[in-house]
Enzyme design. Structure first.
Site, short mmCIF file in Angstrom:
data_model
loop_
_atom_site.label_atom_id
_atom_site.label_comp_id
_atom_site.label_asym_id
_atom_site.label_seq_id
_atom_site.Cartn_x
_atom_site.Cartn_y
_atom_site.Cartn_z
N HIS A 81 1.29 -14.13 -4.31
CA HIS A 81 2.62 -13.55 -4.55
C HIS A 81 3.74 -14.45 -4.07
CE1 HIS A 81 2.45 -11.64 -0.39
NE2 HIS A 81 3.74 -11.87 -0.46
N ASN A 209 -0.20 -1.98 -3.15
CA ASN A 209 0.73 -2.76 -2.32
C ASN A 209 1.03 -2.03 -1.02
OD1 ASN A 209 2.43 -4.87 -1.68
ND2 ASN A 209 4.17 -4.05 -2.82
N TRP A 210 0.92 -2.74 0.11
CA TRP A 210 1.14 -2.21 1.46
C TRP A 210 0.05 -1.22 1.90
CZ3 TRP A 210 4.74 -4.98 3.81
CH2 TRP A 210 5.82 -5.47 3.07
N ASP A 218 -5.18 -12.47 -2.68
CA ASP A 218 -3.77 -12.92 -2.68
C ASP A 218 -3.66 -14.33 -2.11
OD1 ASP A 218 -1.06 -13.04 -2.83
OD2 ASP A 218 -0.68 -11.18 -1.75
N ASN A 324 8.23 -4.63 -4.62
CA ASN A 324 7.79 -4.84 -3.26
C ASN A 324 8.80 -4.27 -2.26
OD1 ASN A 324 5.81 -6.16 -1.44
ND2 ASN A 324 7.56 -7.40 -0.84
N GLY A 648 8.34 -12.74 4.91
CA GLY A 648 8.52 -14.16 5.23
C GLY A 648 7.25 -14.75 5.81
N ASN A 649 6.43 -13.88 6.46
CA ASN A 649 5.13 -14.31 6.95
C ASN A 649 4.11 -14.43 5.82
OD1 ASN A 649 5.60 -12.86 10.08
ND2 ASN A 649 4.59 -14.85 9.86
N SER A 650 4.42 -13.89 4.65
CA SER A 650 3.47 -13.97 3.53
C SER A 650 3.05 -15.41 3.30
CB SER A 650 4.12 -13.43 2.26
OG SER A 650 4.37 -12.05 2.36
N PHE A 666 -0.95 -11.53 4.16
CA PHE A 666 -0.18 -11.20 2.97
C PHE A 666 0.49 -9.84 3.00
CE2 PHE A 666 -4.42 -9.64 1.75
CZ PHE A 666 -4.17 -8.48 1.03
N ASP A 667 0.25 -9.01 4.01
CA ASP A 667 0.85 -7.69 3.96
C ASP A 667 0.80 -7.02 5.33
OD1 ASP A 667 2.21 -5.87 2.39
OD2 ASP A 667 0.58 -5.60 0.97
#
Length: 715
Positions: A81, A209-210, A218, A324, A648-650, A666-667
């Site tokens: 993503h 998602n989440w 991902d 998202n 931002g950590n993704s 990723f989440d």
């Protein structure tokens, strides 16, 4: 009762050193986290040491996410993503990389990641004294804020002008209590190596998602290129792969429950030191408006692209971002509501004020800080409805209006003498804006663009008396011309659907732009006075509230001590914690690992649970290669761990106690969506794709074992 409330809520604000998993720590703070006691098997100097190569040298900021080097040839890994925008821009109906994925079997087949840049941290330095020198003898918060921004602009320019591929950012910590200068090497030639198909990289889509359990692959591989002399140059066929001084090695041991993990990456923004005023503002106004706004725009996109593959690709990047954010904001609303978060903040502040009022000196310093912050929010609340819609006009109202507004605003600023312009307005910045326009047009799909503008103008027209947007009444005055008619005419007569024409605006004077008589420019010109008035109001708000928040931080330091991590602000941070499941509700326990068998169980053959036939075949035949976990007797897909991350950590690498790569973050989990506001030890978890699933998909599904060979992975 008050003592109980205080002990319960102290985690909202003060990081306890004994729990390293709370906190997004600066790299120069990790020596104090007792990581050896938590199981770290390397030295902290192996993680961060400005004097010698260490793991932080492998970490990159990539677009709005993070990434890491995984080979000596500039190969990097990030999330699917995070790479999604590049795949969307490179795709067409004939070459749909979002659906089908992409694989370059040799270097010459690697394709550009349009608009992507990566930044590698070279140096961090405390420059607090130098920055705050600019505020000597100043008392007005707005003047201080302006002086600080001008000082930082001069400091960054002095370094950046020496070398073309260097970027400098001076970041504010603790609301201005500290300033740290970060120097980066910038890479502008990023190429796509391998991205799995969407049925792996986005498996579960918006539904999952989440959420946990998660079965999303991902991840994507890209490569960083530089000029032959090592500069971070623009794309060129002469460029060569970058040779990093450090790259991450894939773990050889299996990952188990309770194993220590740590992450380095670039978390975007948290608000853990904010007061109840900010929490209530977001809960009651900002989040609900955004959720409704994003949901309606997503519906527009889905309706207008349902039978248009090209249109679906064009809007895919924006749609993914809005979906998202929409789910994230709704999760924050649910979390704040379910935990009575604002009231808990108020209870905490009551305890805080008891401490403040207990001593004449602290009362004199901090007695009015909460009241004064509340007064600042009262100012911007007066025109909140209007300002929300005005912001929409400048953003989510279509590409053409957004560009017209940007071009006219820049022209007005550039017409001023250099010493009167706001920081960041110069010829180089204008050229960068011109260069970036092409990427906006890569996502331009006119039917959706029109519908977004119609929706925005209807919202303008529905504003109540006293909240109207001045300058736009001419659009609504003639009852014989509907908003739909106005928009249709605007799109038929404007030239702003042409990239080259739009570029030309950015070298014109304001008068020259106005003389074009473009309908979108007319809107931009008419709202400019209000836009400028609003900018001044919000600049004053930001300056005043930042000064007050700094006082609040000072008070918390004085009250609770100095072991505090700064809120995230897109600078590199460290977080650590064990692999661990959680209980989201009564009688439910979530295990920390998902597996390939779970992918099969979720498969319906219909998007977003449309696992590829080859992946199902590999699962049925148990053709796992070397990637089976001996305890799970299956290929692990994703895992939960107690690290502290945010947007931002993704794409951040996840490492084990030896500093080896075990996954890609990723989440977060839905039950802890208010993690930007508070850390919940029992509920908050990071969701990461297991590196063994990455290796399995790359080798067995994509038949791209050569990527593993480049990474030095045995197979």
């Amino acid at each position: 009762m008050k003592k109980y409330v205080l002990s319960l809520l102290i985690s909202l604000l003060i990081a306890t050193i004994s729990f390293a998993q709370e906190g997004m720590w600066l790299l120069n703070q990790i020596d104090d986290l007792n990581l050896k006691e938590k199981g770290l098997q390397i030295e902290t100097s192996d993680i961060y040491n400005p004097e010698k190569p260490s793991l932080y040298n492998a970490i990159l900021q990539l677009g709005g996410g993070s990434a890491s080097f995984v080979s000596s040839e500039g190969l990097i890994i990030t999330n699917h993503h995070v790479a999604f925008g590049a795949l969307q821009r490179a795709s067409s109906a004939e070459s749909d990389y979002l659906t089908n994925g992409f694989l370059a079997r040799n270097r010459s087949d690697e394709i550009q990641a349009p608009g992507y840049e990566a930044r590698l941290l070279l140096e961090m330095k405390d420059v607090t004294d130098e920055v705050l020198k600019a505020t000597k003898n100043l008392t007005d918060p707005t003047e201080k804020d302006r002086a600080i921004n001008e000082k930082m602009a001069k400091m960054t320019e002095a370094i950046e002008k020496k070398k073309g591929d260097v970027d400098v950012r001076i970041a504010e910590m603790y609301n201005g209590k500290q300033y740290i200068q970060f120097v980066y090497k910038v890479f502008k030639d990023i190429r796509i190596v391998y991205a799995p198909p969407g049925s792996i990289g986005k498996y579960g889509g918006d539904i999952d998602n989440w959420m946990w359990p998660r079965h999303t692959g991902d991840f994507s591989f890209l490569r960083v290129y530089v000029s032959p002399d090592g500069d971070g140059a623009e794309y060129s066929t002469d460029n060569v792969p970058y040779k990093p001084i450090v790259w991450l090695k894939v773990a050889t041991d299996d990952l188990k429950n309770k194993d220590l993990t740590f992450i380095m990456g670039y978390p975007g923004a948290t608000t853990r030191y904010r007061t109840s005023n900010s929490a209530a503002w977001n809960l009651n106004y900002n989040y609900p408006f955004s959720v409704k706004n994003f949901s309606e725009i997503i519906n527009i996109m889905d309706d207008l692209t349902e039978n248009d593959p090209e249109g679906k690709i064009k809007v895919a990047g924006l749609r993914a971002g809005l979906a998202n954010a929409q789910k994230n904001f709704q999760g924050k609303v649910d979390g704040m509501t379910n935990t009575n978060y604002v009231q808990k903040k108020l209870d905490f502040e009551e305890e805080f004020m008891d401490w403040v009022n207990s001593d004449p000196e602290t009362k004199a310093k901090y007695g009015n800080v909460l009241k004064d912050i509340k007064a600042q929010y009262a100012i911007i609340n007066k025109t909140r409805e209007r300002d929300d819609v005005l912001g929409l006009l400048q953003g989510l109202s279509g590409t053409q209006l957004g560009i017209a507004d940007m071009a006219y605003g820049i022209a007005m600023e550039m017409e001023k003498p250099k010493n009167e312009r706001r920081p960041g307005y110069d010829e180089d910045a204008v050229q960068q804006t011109i260069d970036a326009l092409q990427y906006q047009y890569m996502g331009y799909f006119e039917p959706v663009d029109k519908a977004m503008m119609i929706r925005a103008l209807k919202m303008v027209n529905e504003l109540p008396a006293g909240q109207r947007i001045e300058g736009l009444e001419y659009i609504f005055d003639d009852p014989s011309i509907t908003i739909e008619d106005f928009v249709e005419n605007a799109y038929n007569t404007s030239k702003l659907n042409d990239l080259e024409f739009s570029k030309s605006l950015f070298v014109m004077s304001p008068d020259e732009i106005v003389a074009l008589n473009d309908p979108f420019i007319e809107i931009a010109v008419n709202i400019y006075p209000l836009t400028e008035k609003n900018r001044e109001v919000y600049e004053s708000f930001a300056a005043n509230v930042t000064e007050l928040r700094k006082q609040y931080i000072d008070a918390l330091y004085e009250w609770q001590g100095s072991n505090m991590y700064p809120d995230a602000n897109s600078t590199m941070r460290f977080t650590a914690g064990p692999v661990k499941g959680y209980s989201p509700t009564d009688a439910v326990w979530y295990k920390p690992f998902t597996t390939l068998n779970g992918v099969v169980q979720k498969n319906t053959g219909i998007e977003p649970f449309d696992a590829p036939a080859k992946l199902l075949e590999l699962a049925y035949e148990k053709d796992y290669g070397n990637w089976v976990d001996p305890e799970l007797n299956d290929v692990p897909v994703a895992f939960l761990h107690q690290c502290d991350i945010t947007g931002g950590n993704s794409g951040s690498p996840v490492m084990n106690a030896k500093g080896e790569l075990i996954g890609v973050a990723f989440d977060g989990n839905y039950e802890a969506m208010i993690s930007d506001w508070q850390y919940d030890y029992e509920l908050q978890r990071t969701i990461s794709v297991d590196i063994r699933y990455v290796m399995f998909i790359t080798e067995k599904f994509a038949n791209a074992g050569f990527i593993l060979d480049e990474m030095g992975v045995a197979r």
